[in-house]
Design an enzyme around this catalytic site. Structure first.
Site, PDB file in Angstrom:
ATOM      1  N   GLU A  27      37.814  32.496  48.036  1.00  0.00           N
ATOM      2  CA  GLU A  27      36.442  32.639  48.706  1.00  0.00           C
ATOM      3  C   GLU A  27      36.075  31.315  48.854  1.00  0.00           C
ATOM      4  O   GLU A  27      36.646  30.217  48.759  1.00  0.00           O
ATOM      5  CB  GLU A  27      35.539  32.794  47.390  1.00  0.00           C
ATOM      6  CG  GLU A  27      34.142  33.029  47.826  1.00  0.00           C
ATOM      7  CD  GLU A  27      33.137  33.570  46.502  1.00  0.00           C
ATOM      8  OE1 GLU A  27      33.690  33.677  45.497  1.00  0.00           O
ATOM      9  OE2 GLU A  27      32.056  33.875  47.093  1.00  0.00           O
ATOM     10  N   ASN A 175      29.953  43.224  49.342  1.00  0.00           N
ATOM     11  CA  ASN A 175      30.439  42.821  47.857  1.00  0.00           C
ATOM     12  C   ASN A 175      29.567  42.792  47.057  1.00  0.00           C
ATOM     13  O   ASN A 175      28.256  42.244  47.206  1.00  0.00           O
ATOM     14  CB  ASN A 175      31.236  41.436  48.194  1.00  0.00           C
ATOM     15  CG  ASN A 175      31.478  40.715  46.847  1.00  0.00           C
ATOM     16  OD1 ASN A 175      32.398  40.940  46.190  1.00  0.00           O
ATOM     17  ND2 ASN A 175      30.509  39.790  46.310  1.00  0.00           N
ATOM     18  N   GLU A 176      29.646  43.329  45.857  1.00  0.00           N
ATOM     19  CA  GLU A 176      28.654  43.324  44.551  1.00  0.00           C
ATOM     20  C   GLU A 176      27.456  43.523  45.066  1.00  0.00           C
ATOM     21  O   GLU A 176      26.402  42.741  45.122  1.00  0.00           O
ATOM     22  CB  GLU A 176      28.706  41.829  43.855  1.00  0.00           C
ATOM     23  CG  GLU A 176      30.027  41.789  43.153  1.00  0.00           C
ATOM     24  CD  GLU A 176      30.168  40.739  42.011  1.00  0.00           C
ATOM     25  OE1 GLU A 176      29.225  40.113  41.821  1.00  0.00           O
ATOM     26  OE2 GLU A 176      31.130  40.799  41.332  1.00  0.00           O
ATOM     27  N   TYR A 241      35.695  40.316  34.834  1.00  0.00           N
ATOM     28  CA  TYR A 241      35.954  39.242  34.084  1.00  0.00           C
ATOM     29  C   TYR A 241      35.764  39.273  32.788  1.00  0.00           C
ATOM     30  O   TYR A 241      35.169  39.948  32.264  1.00  0.00           O
ATOM     31  CB  TYR A 241      34.970  38.173  34.739  1.00  0.00           C
ATOM     32  CG  TYR A 241      35.173  37.572  36.148  1.00  0.00           C
ATOM     33  CD1 TYR A 241      36.112  36.790  36.870  1.00  0.00           C
ATOM     34  CD2 TYR A 241      33.968  38.391  37.216  1.00  0.00           C
ATOM     35  CE1 TYR A 241      36.192  36.720  38.168  1.00  0.00           C
ATOM     36  CE2 TYR A 241      34.335  38.010  38.618  1.00  0.00           C
ATOM     37  CZ  TYR A 241      35.367  37.308  38.998  1.00  0.00           C
ATOM     38  OH  TYR A 241      35.720  36.949  40.330  1.00  0.00           O
ATOM     39  N   GLU A 293      38.527  41.890  42.127  1.00  0.00           N
ATOM     40  CA  GLU A 293      38.088  40.750  41.438  1.00  0.00           C
ATOM     41  C   GLU A 293      38.466  40.758  39.951  1.00  0.00           C
ATOM     42  O   GLU A 293      37.858  41.627  39.375  1.00  0.00           O
ATOM     43  CB  GLU A 293      36.912  40.100  41.764  1.00  0.00           C
ATOM     44  CG  GLU A 293      36.514  39.656  42.914  1.00  0.00           C
ATOM     45  CD  GLU A 293      35.151  39.037  43.244  1.00  0.00           C
ATOM     46  OE1 GLU A 293      34.650  38.448  42.207  1.00  0.00           O
ATOM     47  OE2 GLU A 293      34.427  39.137  44.318  1.00  0.00           O
ATOM     48  N   GLN A 340      40.811  33.134  41.381  1.00  0.00           N
ATOM     49  CA  GLN A 340      41.049  33.036  42.644  1.00  0.00           C
ATOM     50  C   GLN A 340      42.132  32.353  42.754  1.00  0.00           C
ATOM     51  O   GLN A 340      42.729  31.734  41.871  1.00  0.00           O
ATOM     52  CB  GLN A 340      39.718  32.549  43.281  1.00  0.00           C
ATOM     53  CG  GLN A 340      38.381  33.136  43.166  1.00  0.00           C
ATOM     54  CD  GLN A 340      37.410  32.561  44.103  1.00  0.00           C
ATOM     55  OE1 GLN A 340      37.538  31.634  44.925  1.00  0.00           O
ATOM     56  NE2 GLN A 340      36.014  33.346  43.859  1.00  0.00           N
TER      57      GLN A 340
END
Ligand code: AHR
Length: 494
Positions: A27, A175-176, A241, A293, A340
């Site tokens: 990113e 995204n999101e 996450y 992710e 990432q």
């Protein structure tokens, strides 16, 4: 020494392990894309076409299978035209993700990114802007990359140095979008997705479109909203996450809690998979799960640290459980991108000025690369367990200290064994049902102190080294798994 049995069952294949399950994510956030990958052609740091040579070499050696870019939250504020054409003429614009605002000069744009992917052998995966963009803008990005007909936009690409189509197949439609990508509700996003996907599909054949998923509730509402248009989605994106304690100063219970990372990811995969199965009326075609992710997000990784944190062996060993889950569910999970690739969150590589070093997580992916494209096999583990805190896992049982994944390719079986014990080596027997095995062809192991890290001064203190595995009988192999370790053994089978 404590003992464990790992039984590999080759006649129960679980599917093919797509190389894309080992993908990565870059990113424009902190020092990931800028400074970590891109330094620009005028930098004193040795580079090729503006991308740093040391990082390129390390990524080439690893065989990174897929790379997602430019966000993350950055994607829904990114306008692709700001990153094409002569670099000195690209506009300086505001770039923002996760509360970090920067002046972005667009140096790393579409051409540079696609060049990077081709150079390291990765499939490019572009995250499009649904939140602040339009279907027109995203369709033009697709056509700019992929158009073979002699249109003006294909001509423009040629003038910018790429006459041939770039053939970018994977596209994220936002995204999101439940959060930073526009704060949609699931119903509203379903409508937007339908609109975008209609015109994207009419712009170019063969696209793989990724729709934005979230939690179970959002996913159910989204799939309900798209139930008559499920053919428009190829993959449903899920992000996960996790964290427990701080990056280095964690306690032993926190160490073990993080080892449940594979279990929490498995919960997400199972729930999404059940929903997808419920809504799939077309039995021949299934929406895949894109865990695009995932990784550890330590409390130290905040805006003020540029989302950087130490990357320890504990992080790598916990991530082995996640990769094992992807292998086990490889009929359902179609792609995955760790967050990432350089410097930000859980990383393969860290840089500081001209210095570069590989993290324990880099070596984890190194040990797993043999599984890419192989047939995933059922594995049964019997061995010691430990009580571990729950890490959001509903009703967790005791945690098995040994975890394993196995795959078969070209007459050989690769078995990767994780010992999650904080401080105890475990003697492991690998047994092969219905197969005869020969002398191991290779064995590599990653081990050390749970909070051990690499650094500019000690870049190789934790790395994969040769291990020892011995043929015990035509049906079994013996190895010793050090505390907090991951080990891959390759054996010929007949
Ligand atoms: O990876 C960092 C951020 O985490 C991404 O920008 C966003 O998609 C997620 O919330």
């Amino acid at each position: 020494m404590t003992e464990a049995n790992v039984v590999v069952v080759p006649d129960e294949p679980l599917g093919t392990i797509s190389p894309y399950l080992h993908g990565q994510f870059a990113e424009h956030l902190g020092k990931c894309s800028n400074e970590g990958l891109w330094v620009g052609p005028d930098s004193a740091i040795p580079n090729t076409n503006g991308l740093r040579n040391d990082v390129l070499d390390a990524l080439r050696q690893l065989r990174v299978s897929m790379l997602r870019w430019p966000g993350g939250c950055y994607a829904d504020l990114y306008h692709w035209r700001d990153g094409i054409g002569p670099r000195e003429k690209r506009p300086k614009v505001l770039g923002e993700s996760c509360g970090l605002r920067v002046v972005e000069d667009g140096g790393l744009g579409t051409h540079e990114f696609v060049w990077l992917c081709r150079e390291i052998g990765a499939e490019p995966y572009l995250a499009g802007n649904l939140g602040s963009g339009s279907p027109q803008e995203m369709c033009e990005w697709v056509r700019y990359c992929n158009e073979a007909l002699p249109t003006s936009i294909a001509q423009e690409r040629a003038e910018n140095g790429h006459p041939e189509p770039m053939n970018v197949r994977y596209w994220g439609v936002g995204n999101e979008n439940w959060g930073c990508g526009g704060h949609y509700d699931a119903e509203g996003y379903a409508k937007e997705f339908r609109r975008f996907a209609t015109f994207l599909r009419r712009s170019c054949d063969g696209l793989q479109l990724v729709a934005c998923g979230f939690d179970d509730r959002w996913n159910a509402q989204l799939l309900e909203g798209l139930r008559n248009h499920l053919w428009m989605i190829d993959h449903l994106s899920i992000h996960r996450y996790y964290k427990s304690g701080s990056a280095i100063g964690f306690t032993e219970p926190e160490y073990y809690e993080l080892m449940r990372a594979g279990e929490i990811v498995e919960r997400d995969v199972r729930a999404s998979s059940e929903l997808i199965r419920f809504y799939s009326t077309d039995k021949g075609r299934k929406v895949g799960i894109a865990m695009d992710e995932w990784g550890v997000w330590h409390p130290e990784a905040t805006a003020s640290s540029g989302y950087q944190a130490p990357s320890t062996l504990r992080d790598a060993v916990a991530a082995a459980g996640v990769l094992n889950t992807f292998h086990k569910w490889c009929r359902d999970v179609t792609l995955a991108n760790m967050a990432q690739i350089v410097n930000v969150l859980q990383v393969l590589i860290q840089t500081d000025g001209a210095a570069m070093w590989r993290t324990p997580t880099y070596w984890l992916f190194w040990l797993y690369r043999v599984h890419q494209g192989a047939t995933s096999l059922r594995v049964d583990v019997a061995g010691p367990t430990v009580e571990a805190p729950p890490l959001e896992v509903p009703r967790p049982g005791p945690l098995s200290l040994i975890d394993a994944t196995a795959s078969e390719k070209d007459g050989a079986v690769a078995v990767t064994v994780t010992n999650r014990s904080h401080d105890q080596a475990i003697d492991v027997r690998l047994s092969f049902v219905h197969k005869t095995v020969g002398e191991p062809l290779g064995c590599e192991v990653l081990s050390g102190r749970p909070n051990g890290v690499n650094s500019a001064d000690a870049p190789d203190s934790i790395r994969a080294i040769q291990g020892i595995a011995t043929l015990e009988s035509p049906k079994s192999i013996r190895l010793s798994a050090p505390a907090c370790s991951v080990q891959t053994v390759i054996v010929p089978v007949a």
